[in-house]
Enzyme design. Sequence first.
Site, PDB file in Angstrom:
ATOM      1  CB  SER A  74      -4.084  11.809  84.741  1.00  0.00           C
ATOM      2  OG  SER A  74      -3.317  12.253  83.637  1.00  0.00           O
ATOM      3  NE  ARG A  93       8.769  12.895  81.084  1.00  0.00           N
ATOM      4  CZ  ARG A  93       9.907  12.349  80.728  1.00  0.00           C
ATOM      5  NH1 ARG A  93      10.761  13.030  80.022  1.00  0.00           N
ATOM      6  NH2 ARG A  93      10.216  11.131  81.070  1.00  0.00           N
ATOM      7  N   GLY A 122       1.729  18.146  87.617  1.00  0.00           N
ATOM      8  CA  GLY A 122       0.550  18.695  86.945  1.00  0.00           C
ATOM      9  C   GLY A 122      -0.191  17.640  86.143  1.00  0.00           C
ATOM     10  CB  CYS A 123       1.010  15.053  83.792  1.00  0.00           C
ATOM     11  SG  CYS A 123       1.858  16.214  82.691  1.00  0.00           S
ATOM     12  CB  THR A 124       0.070  13.207  88.796  1.00  0.00           C
ATOM     13  OG1 THR A 124       1.229  12.556  88.276  1.00  0.00           O
ATOM     14  CG2 THR A 124      -0.601  12.306  89.819  1.00  0.00           C
TER      15      THR A 124
END
Length: 153
Positions: free
Chosen positions: A48, A38, A43-45
């Site tokens: 990315s 998401r 973690g995704c931030t």
Amino acid sequence: MTEPLKTAPDFTLPSTHGADVTLSGLRPAPVVLFFYPRDNTSGCTKESIAFSELLPEFEAAGAQVFGISKDSLTSHDKFIAKQNLTVPLLSDEHGTTCEDFGVWAEKKMYGKTFMGIVRSTFLIDGDGNIARHWPKVKVDGHAAEVLEALKTL
């Protein structure tokens, strides 16, 4: 247990960089696809941002890098603006590409079971074959590890 993919499934998805992206249309360039759960989660931030920071090195090695989640382009655009991301994000709102790559799976968190994207990365060679697959990615140091694997192609 399903057989691991040998050839990357083709897809066409909308991109935050404008035109739709068709995987087979990127050949003969190697491609890195990182699937993440998401936008704007911790973690995704981190993942990315790491791929964005290394994007010039991936490009210098001739590769294109894309992040993919089921978030909308609107959500992706906000995520990019908030985090100053440079890596293009693709929207798989219908989840077809996630399913084709086998990253849409049952997950467990806090005792609950649900379907979601398992953080995974695919390194695809210039012929469209999966050269390397990282299932259940741990974010720290991952983008650098993918870059090193790219350099061995």
